[in-house]
Design a protein around this motif. Structure first.
Motif, PDB file in Angstrom:
ATOM      1  N   LYS A  76      -7.535  -2.595   1.088  1.00 29.67           N
ATOM      2  CA  LYS A  76      -7.573  -2.524   2.555  1.00 29.67           C
ATOM      3  C   LYS A  76      -7.836  -3.921   3.105  1.00 29.67           C
ATOM      4  N   ASP A 107     -10.058   6.213  -4.668  1.00 31.66           N
ATOM      5  CA  ASP A 107      -9.362   6.665  -3.461  1.00 31.66           C
ATOM      6  C   ASP A 107      -7.846   6.695  -3.642  1.00 31.66           C
ATOM      7  N   LYS A 116       6.210  12.377  -0.782  1.00 30.61           N
ATOM      8  CA  LYS A 116       6.966  11.314  -0.107  1.00 30.61           C
ATOM      9  C   LYS A 116       8.363  11.213  -0.698  1.00 30.61           C
ATOM     10  N   LYS A 133      -7.579  15.600  -2.767  1.00 26.67           N
ATOM     11  CA  LYS A 133      -8.100  14.578  -3.661  1.00 26.67           C
ATOM     12  C   LYS A 133      -9.265  13.858  -2.991  1.00 26.67           C
ATOM     13  N   HIS A 190      -0.789  13.559  -1.585  1.00 28.99           N
ATOM     14  CA  HIS A 190       0.329  13.547  -0.630  1.00 28.99           C
ATOM     15  C   HIS A 190       1.426  12.567  -1.047  1.00 28.99           C
ATOM     16  N   TYR A 191       1.133  11.654  -1.984  1.00 31.03           N
ATOM     17  CA  TYR A 191       2.187  10.739  -2.432  1.00 31.03           C
ATOM     18  C   TYR A 191       3.345  11.503  -3.085  1.00 31.03           C
ATOM     19  N   GLU A 220      -2.779  -2.305   2.488  1.00 32.53           N
ATOM     20  CA  GLU A 220      -2.966  -1.841   3.866  1.00 32.53           C
ATOM     21  C   GLU A 220      -3.608  -2.950   4.680  1.00 32.53           C
ATOM     22  N   HIS A 244      -2.805   8.267  -6.393  1.00 30.32           N
ATOM     23  CA  HIS A 244      -1.488   7.881  -5.862  1.00 30.32           C
ATOM     24  C   HIS A 244      -0.735   6.925  -6.808  1.00 30.32           C
TER      25      HIS A 244
HETATM   26  C1  BG6 Z   1      -5.248   8.361   1.304  1.00 30.98           C
HETATM   27  C2  BG6 Z   1      -6.438   7.456   1.192  1.00 30.98           C
HETATM   28  O1  BG6 Z   1      -5.223   9.293   0.257  1.00 30.98           O
HETATM   29  O2  BG6 Z   1      -4.070   7.587   1.268  1.00 30.98           O
HETATM   30  C3  BG6 Z   1      -6.428   6.407   2.277  1.00 30.98           C
HETATM   31  O3  BG6 Z   1      -7.636   8.216   1.268  1.00 30.98           O
HETATM   32  C4  BG6 Z   1      -5.103   5.663   2.298  1.00 30.98           C
HETATM   33  O4  BG6 Z   1      -7.494   5.480   2.113  1.00 30.98           O
HETATM   34  C5  BG6 Z   1      -3.947   6.656   2.314  1.00 30.98           C
HETATM   35  O5  BG6 Z   1      -5.070   4.865   3.472  1.00 30.98           O
HETATM   36  C6  BG6 Z   1      -2.609   5.952   2.150  1.00 30.98           C
HETATM   37  O6  BG6 Z   1      -1.589   6.879   2.383  1.00 30.98           O
HETATM   38  P1  BG6 Z   1      -0.233   6.474   3.108  1.00 30.98           P
HETATM   39  O7  BG6 Z   1       0.598   7.703   3.070  1.00 30.98           O
HETATM   40  O8  BG6 Z   1      -0.594   6.042   4.486  1.00 30.98           O
HETATM   41  O9  BG6 Z   1       0.324   5.333   2.281  1.00 30.98           O
END
Ligand code: BG6
Length: 472
Positions: free
Chosen positions: A323, A232, A179, A145, A175-176, A213, A237
């Motif tokens: 962030k 992003d 999880k 992504k 990747h979410y 974050e 996500h």
């Molecule tokens: C990524 C983003 O896809 O996901 C990042 O590009 C973000 O900006 C990250 O920090 C968050 O993932 P996780 O697994 O650390 O919550």
């Protein structure tokens, strides 16, 4: 869930081998997969490709450092096997010689998987190169992504990918979806029947999802300039989380059914308007490397979303991510409505919120149900307590380990389908062009105060608890 006759990939080609994602996530995931038997290296070789003209020994050193820093329990055997099967090909992705070199590095591979951990602007060139070199035959491709930067580019990207690979061989990774705490939302919703009667507009007042974050862009300023928070993490996500919470029950036992329902949720989302959105930028962002000094890119985004379906009519979904905020935490709060009558002494002054269900996604995983109970004494007054159904520090495989393992095995369940990607872009497309300016906010805050305005009528944002010891 369902598997057809899937064949294991016999090689992995990693484009972007010297990049940030490869360093922080992918090599550590490969190392873990070798350790637990999911990747049979060196029999299944890994070819790293990068445009930077690194020497092979430099890339190898980088792999060692990556695994040392991010790979968890050290296992020299697994690292040795990863390195034994590793080859490096460096050069310009537009150069046919790079693809010939990949072929030569993989004389025996019949079913390679190509992982494009590269800027989306390079996808077309690489996919065309793979096709021309015969490397797309019987192969799979994993695409990182963001899938495009708006609806039009996502369609174009899909067209390009599908020209070389059938849809079942394209793995769009978010990747979410790998999880545990997120898979648990799907499980919790449909493995229990008690939720269903209340899981709708009649009992739910609003839903809040926070992905916060504490750290800033951390050297990814140039990437962030092309993306911003909405692209992003929200369009992908957070939308995936909304889909799992909002979807209708899948109609059969199989992930195809889940993917159908995901796409339906995105299609029912009302396209965003500028007033639904508050964008923010943390103080100091403009001084980050790779950032334009006049940049209006958002590092924070809060929005109000509606799902125009029978179940969710009128229920606002409040999403925020950013962030340089107060802490590192991801959490969902499903806020129930108050009882219709205020019968007790404390009803009028009832501080805090009505009953809710809370899904904590990271850094720890929890599912908690909050309800009021009477405190001992003459008065009919009480307090809200949380009943924990789950509360643990995650011991899960990293999402990348899980998803890479699935992709190499050809299992597409936890990947995103083309129609869902496009439907999600259609929701955010209007505010990519027409949007309010990014408002400044101090580091360590919860974003610009204007974000509170969105939620005002629903009692404000609930601030997730931050455990200082485990937040970065
Ligand atoms: C990524 C983003 O896809 O996901 C990042 O590009 C973000 O900006 C990250 O920090 C968050 O993932 P996780 O697994 O650390 O919550």
């Amino acid at each position: 869930m369902t598997t057809t006759s899937l064949r294991q990939s016999d090689a992995l080609v990693l484009f972007g081998a010297t990049g940030d994602l490869a360093y922080k996530k992918l090599f550590p995931a490969l190392h873990a997969m070798i350790r637990n038997g999911a990747l049979d290296a060196p029999k299944v070789p890994v070819v790293g490709v990068a445009s930077a003209k690194w020497r092979e020994d430099e890339v190898r050193e980088r792999i060692v450092r990556s695994v040392g820093e991010h790979g968890g329990v050290a296992d020299s055997g697994a690292l040795g096997r990863l390195l034994a099967g590793f080859r490096y090909v460096g050069g310009d992705y537009g150069d046919a010689g790079v693809f010939r070199a990949i072929r030569e590095a993989l004389p025996d591979a019949r079913r390679p998987t190509h992982y494009l951990a590269i800027p989306p602007a390079m996808f077309e060139t690489v996919i065309a190169g793979l096709g021309a070199a015969g490397l797309a035959e019987n192969a799979r491709v994993i695409v990182e992504k963001p899938f495009g930067r708006d609806l039009a580019s996502a369609r174009e990207l899909n067209r390009i990918a599908q020209a070389a690979f059938p849809e079942k061989s394209i793995f769009r990774i978010d990747h979410y979806l790998g999880k545990e705490a997120i898979m648990n939302i799907l499980y919790f919703r449909f493995a229990n029947s008690f939720l269903e009667p209340i899981w709708n507009r009649n009992y739910i007042d609003n839903v809040q999802i926070t992905l916060s974050e504490r750290f800033g862009v951390e050297g990814r300023g140039a990437f962030y300039e092309t993306a911003g928070c909405l692209r992003d993490v929200i369009q992908n996500h957070l939308f995936q989380i909304v889909a799992l919470l909002a979807m209708e029950p899948p109609v059969y036992r199989g992930y195809g059914a889940v993917q159908d329902k995901t796409a339906e949720v995105f299609r029912a989302m009302r396209p965003l308007r500028p007033g639904d959105l508050v964008r923010g930028q943390y103080a100091g962002y403009l001084d980050e490397a790779g950032v334009d000094r006049d940049s209006d890119v958002e590092t924070f985004c809060a929005l109000r979303l509606f799902i125009d379906s029978w179940r969710w009519e009128g229920v606002p979904w409040f999403l925020r991510a950013g962030k340089a905020l107060a802490g590192t935490v991801a959490e969902v709060l499903v806020q129930l409505k108050r009882p219709p009558q205020r019968l007790f002494e404390d009803s009028a002054v009832q501080a805090g919120r009505a009953n809710y269900l809370r899904f904590r996604i990271s850094p720890d995983a929890a599912v908690a149900l909050a309800a009021r109970v009477k405190t001992t004494g003459e008065e009919f007054a009480g307090e809200q307590r949380e009943l924990y159904l789950l509360n643990e520090r995650s011991g899960e495989a990293s999402p990348y380990e899980r998803l890479l393992t699935d992709a190499l095995a050809g299992k597409g369940a936890l990947f995103i389908r083309q129609d869902a990607v496009e439907a999600a872009w259609a929701v955010v497309d209007p505010v990519l062009a027409d949007r309010p300016r990014a408002l400044p906010y101090p580091r360590g805050s919860w974003g610009p105060p204007d974000a509170d305005r969105l939620v005002e009528a629903h009692g404000g944002w609930t601030l997730p608890e931050i455990h200082q010891d485990i937040s970065r």
